[in-house]
Motif scaffolding. Sequence first.
Motif, mmCIF file in Angstrom:
data_model
loop_
_atom_site.group_PDB
_atom_site.id
_atom_site.type_symbol
_atom_site.label_atom_id
_atom_site.label_comp_id
_atom_site.label_asym_id
_atom_site.label_seq_id
_atom_site.Cartn_x
_atom_site.Cartn_y
_atom_site.Cartn_z
ATOM 1 N N LEU A 1 -36.220 2.599 -26.128
ATOM 2 C CA LEU A 1 -36.564 1.377 -26.840
ATOM 3 C C LEU A 1 -35.928 1.415 -28.225
ATOM 4 C CD1 LEU A 1 -40.361 1.085 -25.950
ATOM 5 C CD2 LEU A 1 -38.435 -0.026 -24.807
ATOM 6 N N LYS A 2 -35.179 0.413 -28.586
ATOM 7 C CA LYS A 2 -34.439 0.385 -29.850
ATOM 8 C C LYS A 2 -34.851 -0.825 -30.691
ATOM 9 C CE LYS A 2 -32.033 3.854 -28.222
ATOM 10 N NZ LYS A 2 -32.286 5.238 -28.718
ATOM 11 N N ILE A 3 -34.396 -0.823 -31.955
ATOM 12 C CA ILE A 3 -34.571 -2.007 -32.797
ATOM 13 C C ILE A 3 -33.418 -2.960 -32.526
ATOM 14 C CG2 ILE A 3 -34.573 -2.886 -35.155
ATOM 15 C CD1 ILE A 3 -36.033 -0.469 -36.049
ATOM 16 N N ASN A 4 -33.736 -4.135 -32.034
ATOM 17 C CA ASN A 4 -32.737 -5.140 -31.727
ATOM 18 C C ASN A 4 -32.853 -6.293 -32.724
ATOM 19 O OD1 ASN A 4 -31.716 -4.066 -29.011
ATOM 20 N ND2 ASN A 4 -33.913 -4.162 -28.661
ATOM 21 N N HIS A 5 -31.723 -6.785 -33.192
ATOM 22 C CA HIS A 5 -31.695 -7.860 -34.175
ATOM 23 C C HIS A 5 -31.313 -9.170 -33.491
ATOM 24 C CE1 HIS A 5 -32.066 -4.945 -37.443
ATOM 25 N NE2 HIS A 5 -31.175 -4.205 -36.802
ATOM 26 N N TYR A 6 -32.060 -10.221 -33.782
ATOM 27 C CA TYR A 6 -31.864 -11.512 -33.136
ATOM 28 C C TYR A 6 -31.580 -12.561 -34.204
ATOM 29 C CZ TYR A 6 -34.024 -8.982 -29.292
ATOM 30 O OH TYR A 6 -34.314 -8.055 -28.324
ATOM 31 N N GLU A 7 -30.400 -13.145 -34.112
ATOM 32 C CA GLU A 7 -30.003 -14.160 -35.091
ATOM 33 C C GLU A 7 -29.847 -15.537 -34.476
ATOM 34 O OE1 GLU A 7 -26.481 -12.731 -36.917
ATOM 35 O OE2 GLU A 7 -27.434 -10.986 -37.838
ATOM 36 N N SER A 8 -29.931 -15.631 -33.162
ATOM 37 C CA SER A 8 -29.757 -16.912 -32.479
ATOM 38 C C SER A 8 -30.952 -17.181 -31.579
ATOM 39 C CB SER A 8 -28.475 -16.900 -31.634
ATOM 40 O OG SER A 8 -28.430 -18.012 -30.763
ATOM 41 N N PRO A 9 -31.321 -18.452 -31.429
ATOM 42 C CA PRO A 9 -32.405 -18.774 -30.487
ATOM 43 C C PRO A 9 -32.083 -18.352 -29.059
ATOM 44 C CG PRO A 9 -31.960 -20.630 -31.941
ATOM 45 C CD PRO A 9 -30.864 -19.641 -32.162
ATOM 46 N N ASP A 10 -30.769 -18.342 -28.714
ATOM 47 C CA ASP A 10 -30.363 -17.903 -27.375
ATOM 48 C C ASP A 10 -30.145 -16.398 -27.387
ATOM 49 O OD1 ASP A 10 -30.397 -20.528 -26.458
ATOM 50 O OD2 ASP A 10 -28.357 -20.874 -27.163
ATOM 51 N N PHE A 11 -31.239 -15.650 -27.511
ATOM 52 C CA PHE A 11 -31.173 -14.208 -27.697
ATOM 53 C C PHE A 11 -30.825 -13.493 -26.391
ATOM 54 C CE2 PHE A 11 -35.440 -15.810 -27.038
ATOM 55 C CZ PHE A 11 -35.881 -15.087 -25.948
ATOM 56 N N ASP A 12 -30.234 -12.311 -26.541
ATOM 57 C CA ASP A 12 -29.956 -11.456 -25.395
ATOM 58 C C ASP A 12 -31.227 -10.728 -24.976
ATOM 59 O OD1 ASP A 12 -27.214 -12.062 -25.237
ATOM 60 O OD2 ASP A 12 -26.777 -10.644 -26.850
ATOM 61 N N VAL A 13 -31.385 -10.541 -23.691
ATOM 62 C CA VAL A 13 -32.536 -9.831 -23.144
ATOM 63 C C VAL A 13 -32.029 -8.593 -22.423
ATOM 64 C CG1 VAL A 13 -34.496 -9.954 -21.562
ATOM 65 C CG2 VAL A 13 -33.859 -11.954 -22.906
#
Length: 452
Positions: free
Chosen positions: A27-39
């Motif tokens: 489990l890592k820290i993931n950064h989300y900058e767009s509403p269409d985030f990667d899963v």
Amino acid sequence: MAVEGKSKPVLLVATPQRLIAIDMSKLKINHYESPDFDVLPLPVFNMLNLAEKDFPFGMGCFVRDSKLYMVGGEKPQPGASPQLYPRQPRRAGHDQLFGDKGLSPYVYVLDLTALDSTTDLDLRKHHTSMLAAKPIPIVEEIEGKIYVLSGTPWQAQAERVLPVPTFEVYDPSIEQWKSLPEPPFHAEHWPGSQIFDVIHHSVVGTTLYVLAANDHDNRDYYYSYNVNDGNWTLLGKSVDELPVPYPFTPLFVGKFVPAYSDIFIYISHTSRVCAAMIPSNDKSPTRYQRLDEVDGDLENRDVPSIKGVVVELGEHEMCIMQPGITDSEHDKLGPCCSILYITTFKVEKLRHSSSPAQARGLKLLETADASDVSQTSSHHDNDVQDIRAPFLSITCLSKGFYDLDAWGPEAPHICSAFFHQFVQAGVRSPLLRGSGGCSWSEPKEAFYLSLS
């Protein structure tokens, strides 16, 4: 005892149909900058499909003495579609030759100290069984004993009458089950159409609180059962009538931070992650703090969340798991895609925060007056607003959105989750902490609380 060998931090997640082992080291820290985030793919390294292995569906769970116990549930009829039962269990039918016409009185156990226990997931039938079958049971440990209450069956029954007793207790010291007073909300007490559905519950000290819905008048009712006097009590139709602070009612899911007797981390009824500082006396107000660091990505992306869980990972470390379903505007995943938001984080008090030593004391909660509850309620009507300066420092250790392909066609529902420090080789002294079952294997103090 010293621990040798390489350790693997594992989250054991129980769903109605599966037992899933998640490798927390991935489990890592993931950064989300767009509403269409990667899963990302959920890092599952083993999974037990209960239905495929001929186990009941929707078992309740608890942890004791380094063992995971699963009790009750319902058995689908042979040949039931794996797509039909988890999504539409009421259409699948019961296996009439199993247990009590498809309802299970059985107890199964997974030994977490055995070699390769988390990789084999060797679930075996226990030598004891309950006195009666329990569909979708509520399971809680209170003062060293295991209390099991029948829930609402997934599969519709023509008569809607549950096997009796619907409420019983297991004493591990003598390995015996004992029937308890029947709750006033189960079907045998309400002939005809007056049928109750068990919705949520919480445990505060020696009292079990249950929220049940009456199908006849479409109203919710709150009940309590105290293990000391053995009596059920109808408390009323409003949560304000419960003699406990608002975050401790059946509307919430939460856990105390093990390092602090007064810091309670919970998921609100609007799916926000918050913290409460419980005062050491009934004259001081409960303090609240939103944990935007923990669930900000989930809120900002407007993912409708289903009931989540809170898990203790260590003295200061906690975990939040919130299943959700994407909306129709998500370009990458498409509409109605099941996902899981997982955050692990470290909790530390700021220097100006007080640290009352008896905040978890049962006496405090029993003497809290109605003004405390109503005051607390007012702070939650529009999600929690900080009423004073923040009292916690939150450091995220991991957070991200994960797909639920490992769950198969099953709806994204978590029954229980447990943290297990598994040592792959050598002498083991495993650490077990949980959610949705027992708060811990042995109560640390005279007072403990768990919510579901």
